[in-house]
Motif scaffolding. Structure first.
Motif, short mmCIF file in Angstrom:
data_model
loop_
_atom_site.label_atom_id
_atom_site.label_comp_id
_atom_site.label_asym_id
_atom_site.label_seq_id
_atom_site.Cartn_x
_atom_site.Cartn_y
_atom_site.Cartn_z
N ASP A 133 0.85 -1.19 0.00
CA ASP A 133 0.00 0.00 0.00
C ASP A 133 0.89 1.24 0.00
O ASP A 133 2.06 1.19 0.42
CB ASP A 133 -0.90 0.03 1.25
N THR A 134 0.32 2.34 -0.44
CA THR A 134 0.95 3.64 -0.26
C THR A 134 0.37 4.25 1.01
O THR A 134 -0.85 4.43 1.12
CB THR A 134 0.69 4.56 -1.46
N ILE A 135 1.23 4.54 1.97
CA ILE A 135 0.75 4.95 3.29
C ILE A 135 1.48 6.20 3.75
O ILE A 135 2.54 6.57 3.23
CB ILE A 135 0.97 3.83 4.34
N ASP A 169 9.97 1.97 0.66
CA ASP A 169 10.57 2.88 -0.30
C ASP A 169 11.16 4.10 0.40
O ASP A 169 10.68 4.52 1.46
CB ASP A 169 9.52 3.33 -1.33
N ARG A 170 12.16 4.68 -0.24
CA ARG A 170 12.81 5.86 0.36
C ARG A 170 11.85 7.04 0.54
O ARG A 170 12.02 7.86 1.44
CB ARG A 170 14.00 6.28 -0.51
N ASP A 171 10.83 7.13 -0.33
CA ASP A 171 9.87 8.23 -0.20
C ASP A 171 9.14 8.20 1.14
O ASP A 171 8.73 9.25 1.65
CB ASP A 171 8.84 8.18 -1.33
N LEU A 172 8.98 7.02 1.70
CA LEU A 172 8.30 6.93 2.99
C LEU A 172 9.10 7.67 4.06
O LEU A 172 8.52 8.27 4.98
CB LEU A 172 8.13 5.46 3.38
N SER A 176 7.55 11.32 3.98
CA SER A 176 6.58 10.84 4.98
C SER A 176 5.38 10.16 4.35
O SER A 176 4.34 10.00 4.99
CB SER A 176 6.11 12.00 5.89
N ARG A 177 5.51 9.78 3.08
CA ARG A 177 4.46 9.04 2.39
C ARG A 177 5.11 8.26 1.26
O ARG A 177 5.89 8.81 0.48
CB ARG A 177 3.38 9.96 1.84
#
Length: 267
Positions: A133-135, A169-172, A176-177
């Motif tokens: 999921d994208t969280i 993923d590094r974007d998390l 922060s998402r």
């Protein structure tokens, strides 16, 4: 015998300000004995002093207005005990959170210590069942619990503990998402249910550090591993991988350690 007193005297007797008394009157937990219909001036009774002291004392302990109202409106000892016990439990939980925060702050007084034991490992391709999921980073604990429940229900009971893993993923971390994946090794010759997907994790090289204990201080392990990778190895921009160790069939979320796998480029 009870006597009517001015709001000024009542404030001195109870330690409650005019503003507090007005508020408690408005919400109905401490109404004046008399309000002058012409001037609106509030008068209180001496018999209300103990009542006011209880309100002030409970508010000083951060008890909610709703609980105070329920406490003062009942004469049932069991109900009063339940309300007070519930508030004590919440206070104890807050105290534990404060102690944990103090410990974490003390740790921040010292620099990140070098990682005690970092190994370099090649992880071969792995067939898994996964939930992706994208969280938002703030929701990761809730998402993790739900995803793990879904995966364990899909796999079903087994003879030994399942070691779940995660890909982040590094974007998390950066935004922060981002995408988060929780996975377990795929059972052989079985198709996954509709809410779980089959996937193959590609082979990757990792620098590995095992963080012992819960996740409340895992940020320091991440820092130590990241320092080691960037000072001694070549960091890769791929997703961070984790493996959750120590769970049992009876307590699948009772992890005793987390294996942090930082992607690297072997030269």
């Amino acid at each position: 015998m009870t006597t009517r007193v001015s709001i000024g005297d009542f404030a001195v007797m109870t330690g409650l300000s005019r503003q507090a008394l007005r508020h408690y009157h408005d919400i109905g937990i401490l109404e004046p004995a008399h309000v002058d219909p012409y001037t609106g001036y509030r008068w209180y009774a001496t018999a209300q002093v103990d009542h006011a002291h209880l309100i002030r004392r409970f508010r000083s302990l951060d008890m909610s207005i709703r609980d105070i109202e329920a406490l003062l409106s009942t004469d049932d000892p069991a109900t009063r005990t339940e309300i007070i016990t519930g508030h004590l439990t919440r206070m104890e939980e807050q105290l534990e959170q404060t102690r944990a925060a103090v410990t974490a702050l003390r740790e921040l007084l010292s620099p990140v210590t070098p990682a005690a034991s970092v190994s370099v490992r090649h992880d071969p391709a792995l067939t898994v069942w996964a939930v992706t999921d994208t969280i938002d980073l703030a929701d990761i604990d809730t998402w993790f619990a739900a995803a793990l429940t879904t995966l364990l229900a899909a796999v079903g009971p087994g003879p030994s503990a399942i070691v779940p893993g995660g890909l982040y993923d590094r974007d998390l971390f950066l935004e922060s998402r981002g995408a988060a994946t929780l996975f377990v090794p795929a059972p052989e010759q079985v198709d996954p249910p509709a809410d779980v997907r089959a996937a193959v994790l590609p082979a990757a090289d990792h620098a590995v550090l095992t963080h012992v204990g819960g996740h409340d201080r895992i940020d320091r392990s991440y820092a130590a591993l990241g320092v080691h990778v960037n000072e001694h190895l070549v960091s890769h921009a791929g997703p961070i991988r984790e493996h959750y160790l120590g769970g049992t069939p009876a307590e699948p979320t009772a992890f005793t350690a987390t294996e942090i796998c930082w992607p690297i480029v072997l030269t």
